[in-house]
Design a protein around this motif. Structure first.
Motif, PDB file in Angstrom:
ATOM      1  N   PRO A   1      14.012 -21.972 -37.137  1.00 21.78           N
ATOM      2  CA  PRO A   1      13.464 -23.244 -38.425  1.00 21.78           C
ATOM      3  C   PRO A   1      14.441 -23.114 -40.210  1.00 21.78           C
ATOM      4  O   PRO A   1      14.257 -22.345 -40.329  1.00 21.78           O
ATOM      5  N   GLY A   2      14.480 -24.286 -39.877  1.00 23.79           N
ATOM      6  CA  GLY A   2      16.176 -24.527 -40.955  1.00 23.79           C
ATOM      7  C   GLY A   2      17.366 -24.577 -41.088  1.00 23.79           C
ATOM      8  O   GLY A   2      18.286 -25.299 -40.978  1.00 23.79           O
ATOM      9  N   ASP A   3      17.947 -23.656 -39.331  1.00 24.08           N
ATOM     10  CA  ASP A   3      18.715 -24.241 -38.809  1.00 24.08           C
ATOM     11  C   ASP A   3      19.028 -25.043 -38.383  1.00 24.08           C
ATOM     12  O   ASP A   3      18.624 -25.847 -38.420  1.00 24.08           O
ATOM     13  N   ARG A   4      20.717 -25.111 -38.234  1.00 26.63           N
ATOM     14  CA  ARG A   4      21.406 -26.868 -38.306  1.00 26.63           C
ATOM     15  C   ARG A   4      21.822 -26.499 -36.659  1.00 26.63           C
ATOM     16  O   ARG A   4      22.567 -25.629 -36.824  1.00 26.63           O
ATOM     17  N   HIS A   5      22.408 -27.253 -35.894  1.00 27.86           N
ATOM     18  CA  HIS A   5      23.181 -27.288 -34.962  1.00 27.86           C
ATOM     19  C   HIS A   5      24.034 -28.629 -34.579  1.00 27.86           C
ATOM     20  O   HIS A   5      23.445 -29.133 -34.886  1.00 27.86           O
ATOM     21  N   SER A   6      24.819 -28.325 -33.684  1.00 29.11           N
ATOM     22  CA  SER A   6      26.465 -29.330 -33.468  1.00 29.11           C
ATOM     23  C   SER A   6      26.821 -29.300 -32.536  1.00 29.11           C
ATOM     24  O   SER A   6      27.314 -27.432 -32.459  1.00 29.11           O
ATOM     25  N   THR A   7      26.661 -29.740 -31.925  1.00 33.14           N
ATOM     26  CA  THR A   7      27.798 -29.772 -30.545  1.00 33.14           C
ATOM     27  C   THR A   7      28.434 -30.934 -30.214  1.00 33.14           C
ATOM     28  O   THR A   7      28.385 -32.261 -31.023  1.00 33.14           O
ATOM     29  N   SER A   8      29.697 -30.968 -30.194  1.00 32.81           N
ATOM     30  CA  SER A   8      30.870 -32.051 -29.703  1.00 32.81           C
ATOM     31  C   SER A   8      31.457 -31.962 -28.170  1.00 32.81           C
ATOM     32  O   SER A   8      31.447 -30.524 -27.627  1.00 32.81           O
ATOM     33  N   TRP A   9      31.753 -32.508 -28.242  1.00 35.09           N
ATOM     34  CA  TRP A   9      32.615 -32.886 -26.253  1.00 35.09           C
ATOM     35  C   TRP A   9      33.485 -34.130 -26.094  1.00 35.09           C
ATOM     36  O   TRP A   9      33.953 -34.973 -27.246  1.00 35.09           O
ATOM     37  N   ALA A  10      34.391 -34.309 -25.631  1.00 37.65           N
ATOM     38  CA  ALA A  10      35.588 -34.660 -25.400  1.00 37.65           C
ATOM     39  C   ALA A  10      36.168 -34.422 -24.046  1.00 37.65           C
ATOM     40  O   ALA A  10      36.056 -33.736 -22.982  1.00 37.65           O
ATOM     41  N   PRO A  11      36.519 -35.586 -23.301  1.00 41.39           N
ATOM     42  CA  PRO A  11      37.465 -36.258 -21.892  1.00 41.39           C
ATOM     43  C   PRO A  11      38.146 -34.691 -21.495  1.00 41.39           C
ATOM     44  O   PRO A  11      38.916 -34.628 -22.958  1.00 41.39           O
ATOM     45  N   VAL A  12      38.272 -34.151 -20.213  1.00 42.15           N
ATOM     46  CA  VAL A  12      40.234 -33.612 -20.039  1.00 42.15           C
ATOM     47  C   VAL A  12      40.744 -34.636 -19.276  1.00 42.15           C
ATOM     48  O   VAL A  12      40.041 -34.671 -18.819  1.00 42.15           O
ATOM     49  N   GLY A  13      42.286 -33.216 -19.407  1.00 36.30           N
ATOM     50  CA  GLY A  13      42.853 -34.769 -18.882  1.00 36.30           C
ATOM     51  C   GLY A  13      42.663 -36.488 -18.068  1.00 36.30           C
ATOM     52  O   GLY A  13      43.093 -36.890 -19.581  1.00 36.30           O
ATOM     53  N   GLU A  14      42.757 -36.556 -17.084  1.00 33.78           N
ATOM     54  CA  GLU A  14      42.589 -38.085 -17.120  1.00 33.78           C
ATOM     55  C   GLU A  14      41.093 -39.312 -16.882  1.00 33.78           C
ATOM     56  O   GLU A  14      41.043 -39.952 -16.997  1.00 33.78           O
ATOM     57  N   THR A  15      40.224 -38.019 -17.537  1.00 36.40           N
ATOM     58  CA  THR A  15      39.305 -38.143 -17.259  1.00 36.40           C
ATOM     59  C   THR A  15      39.036 -39.424 -18.779  1.00 36.40           C
ATOM     60  O   THR A  15      39.027 -39.338 -19.804  1.00 36.40           O
ATOM     61  N   GLU A  16      38.099 -40.420 -18.980  1.00 32.70           N
ATOM     62  CA  GLU A  16      38.379 -42.109 -20.040  1.00 32.70           C
ATOM     63  C   GLU A  16      37.121 -41.966 -20.771  1.00 32.70           C
ATOM     64  O   GLU A  16      35.950 -41.062 -20.179  1.00 32.70           O
ATOM     65  N   GLY A  17      36.849 -42.055 -21.500  1.00 32.29           N
ATOM     66  CA  GLY A  17      36.419 -41.748 -22.430  1.00 32.29           C
ATOM     67  C   GLY A  17      36.985 -41.255 -24.232  1.00 32.29           C
ATOM     68  O   GLY A  17      37.742 -40.960 -24.441  1.00 32.29           O
ATOM     69  N   GLU A  18      35.423 -41.559 -25.227  1.00 30.56           N
ATOM     70  CA  GLU A  18      35.738 -40.960 -26.011  1.00 30.56           C
ATOM     71  C   GLU A  18      34.912 -39.981 -26.608  1.00 30.56           C
ATOM     72  O   GLU A  18      33.761 -39.524 -26.425  1.00 30.56           O
ATOM     73  N   ALA A  19      35.737 -38.876 -27.613  1.00 30.15           N
ATOM     74  CA  ALA A  19      34.837 -37.720 -27.812  1.00 30.15           C
ATOM     75  C   ALA A  19      33.850 -38.500 -29.196  1.00 30.15           C
ATOM     76  O   ALA A  19      33.986 -39.228 -29.818  1.00 30.15           O
ATOM     77  N   PHE A  20      32.496 -37.202 -28.610  1.00 30.78           N
ATOM     78  CA  PHE A  20      31.307 -37.633 -29.255  1.00 30.78           C
ATOM     79  C   PHE A  20      30.371 -36.066 -29.185  1.00 30.78           C
ATOM     80  O   PHE A  20      30.900 -35.046 -28.813  1.00 30.78           O
ATOM     81  N   GLY A  21      29.384 -36.365 -30.634  1.00 34.14           N
ATOM     82  CA  GLY A  21      29.135 -35.241 -30.579  1.00 34.14           C
ATOM     83  C   GLY A  21      27.554 -35.998 -31.647  1.00 34.14           C
ATOM     84  O   GLY A  21      26.826 -37.097 -31.827  1.00 34.14           O
ATOM     85  N   PHE A  22      26.423 -34.103 -31.092  1.00 38.03           N
ATOM     86  CA  PHE A  22      25.534 -34.465 -32.326  1.00 38.03           C
ATOM     87  C   PHE A  22      24.585 -33.443 -33.174  1.00 38.03           C
ATOM     88  O   PHE A  22      25.720 -32.373 -32.692  1.00 38.03           O
ATOM     89  N   GLU A  23      24.065 -33.274 -33.783  1.00 35.47           N
ATOM     90  CA  GLU A  23      23.848 -32.309 -35.254  1.00 35.47           C
ATOM     91  C   GLU A  23      22.384 -32.924 -35.553  1.00 35.47           C
ATOM     92  O   GLU A  23      21.414 -34.076 -34.752  1.00 35.47           O
ATOM     93  N   GLY A  24      21.358 -32.158 -35.254  1.00 31.87           N
ATOM     94  CA  GLY A  24      20.547 -32.188 -35.802  1.00 31.87           C
ATOM     95  C   GLY A  24      19.167 -30.633 -36.925  1.00 31.87           C
ATOM     96  O   GLY A  24      20.827 -29.968 -37.395  1.00 31.87           O
ATOM     97  N   GLU A  25      18.655 -30.348 -36.719  1.00 23.98           N
ATOM     98  CA  GLU A  25      17.455 -28.826 -37.482  1.00 23.98           C
ATOM     99  C   GLU A  25      17.146 -28.504 -36.494  1.00 23.98           C
ATOM    100  O   GLU A  25      15.976 -29.203 -36.023  1.00 23.98           O
ATOM    101  N   ALA A  26      16.667 -27.088 -36.901  1.00 18.76           N
ATOM    102  CA  ALA A  26      15.384 -26.375 -35.430  1.00 18.76           C
ATOM    103  C   ALA A  26      14.487 -26.948 -36.585  1.00 18.76           C
ATOM    104  O   ALA A  26      14.513 -26.182 -37.845  1.00 18.76           O
ATOM    105  N   LEU A  27      13.820 -27.555 -36.061  1.00 19.93           N
ATOM    106  CA  LEU A  27      12.406 -27.565 -36.692  1.00 19.93           C
ATOM    107  C   LEU A  27      10.607 -26.417 -36.414  1.00 19.93           C
ATOM    108  O   LEU A  27      10.478 -25.292 -37.348  1.00 19.93           O
ATOM    109  N   LEU A  28      10.956 -25.514 -35.093  1.00 16.51           N
ATOM    110  CA  LEU A  28      10.303 -24.919 -34.094  1.00 16.51           C
ATOM    111  C   LEU A  28      11.303 -23.988 -33.654  1.00 16.51           C
ATOM    112  O   LEU A  28      11.366 -24.754 -32.844  1.00 16.51           O
TER     113      LEU A  28
END
Length: 329
Positions: free
Chosen positions: A225-252
């Motif tokens: 609890p209280g730790d921060r989390h952060s993850t990001s993703w990106a397309p590989v090769g010819e895959t279409e799309g834009e990189a994105f990610g999420f972040e937040g905090e552990a409560l329990l």
């Protein structure tokens, strides 16, 4: 939904709940006579119960605590008055503190649970008897009716063999109300390994990728609890799309059973969701349940419309194939 009717009667000072289950009376009885099974449904989604005492005899006591996603706690006790296996039982239900002492300002009530055969299944009638109209109104205002409906909706999964309930059904999405969604997926593997796959960065990078053609470029896991989390993703090769990610905090964090975190998209002020992950194992298979709380119905509908469930199914299938099977389970 198992609950077919909830009524309150100001004259008799009662609240009556009627629920129907596609299971024999002995099976429904056993769910109420076993604290480990009770823990799976005694408490609405987001407020799972833990029974710390369970003396299932006349005059015996049971004590439980329901833990909310933000660290809230609500405890109660049962004093068993009558036990008529498998037809029913009666208890005095009290609000108590962590030591089991009755809380001042909260009502005690007598509850009777009655089970009867109904066709190929069982009908349960639960009647709560109050000392005053004020006590009845207090419990209703605390959300007892909706909480009971949502809690009983979890009993179907308990009454069935876990594989019969969920195997082969993929990722299932249930809209519980305007702001809550429950997502379930059965995976073949022990709970400890499924928990580790959710909290070990090296394992997460192998499976939590969504559709093929994406890679995880950042993985910071919250382990307390209280730790921060952060993850990001990106397309590989010819895959279409834009990189994105999420972040937040552990409560329990209650390894290997439950983890609650906040989550929002990186680079934005929100909206923020509350993600409540629960893992339950039976006979070598683990049911993953993710309860998501959205700030409003519009946000819920917008996120579900992104195809989130399809991406989660691709990830869970990869978890089974590339992590659980590879480990030999």
């Amino acid at each position: 939904m198992p609950v077919t009717d909830v009524t309150t009667d100001a004259e008799s000072l009662t609240m009556t709940v009627v629920a129907d289950f596609a299971a024999p009376i002995e099976r429904v009885w056993s769910a109420y006579a076993d604290p480990r099974q009770l823990e799976r449904f005694w408490g609405p989604p987001g407020w799972p119960a833990t029974f710390t005492a369970f003396d299932h005899t006349v005059g015996g006591m049971a004590q439980y605590t329901m833990a909310g996603p933000r660290g809230e706690r609500s405890s109660g006790s049962w004093e068993f008055l009558e036990i008529d296996e498998p037809r029913g039982f009666a208890v005095i239900d009290r609000f108590v503190d962590d030591e089991g002492r009755p809380l001042e300002g909260f009502p005690s009530l007598r509850m009777t649970f009655s089970f009867e055969e109904a066709g190929d299944g069982t009908r349960m009638v639960t009647t709560s008897h109050f000392d005053s109209i004020e006590a009845l109104e207090q419990v209703v205002e605390m959300g007892a009716i909706e909480g009971t409906r949502m809690a009983m909706a979890q009993l179907d999964a308990v009454l069935q063999d876990l594989r019969a309930y969920a195997q082969g059904k993929g990722t299932r999405v249930e809209e519980l109300d305007d702001t809550h969604v429950r997502i379930t997926r059965l995976v073949e593997g022990p709970r400890e390994l499924v928990w580790r796959a959710h909290h070990d960065p090296d394992l997460l990078r192998q499976w939590m990728l969504g559709p093929d053609g994406w890679e995880m470029t950042e993985c910071v896991v919250a382990l307390a609890p209280g730790d921060r989390h952060s993850t990001s993703w990106a397309p590989v090769g010819e895959t279409e799309g834009e990189a994105f990610g999420f972040e937040g905090e552990a409560l329990l964090v209650e390894a290997p059973r439950r983890a609650v975190t906040t989550e929002r998209m990186k680079g934005t002020e929100g909206p923020e969701t509350l993600n409540d992950l629960n893992l339950y194992e039976e006979d070598g298979a683990t049911l993953i349940t993710l309860l998501i709380e959205y700030p409003d119905k519009g946000t819920r509908d917008m996120i579900l419309a992104t195809g989130m469930a399809d991406g989660m199914e691709a990830s869970y299938a990869r978890l089974e194939r590339d992590v659980l099977v590879a480990s030999g389970r």
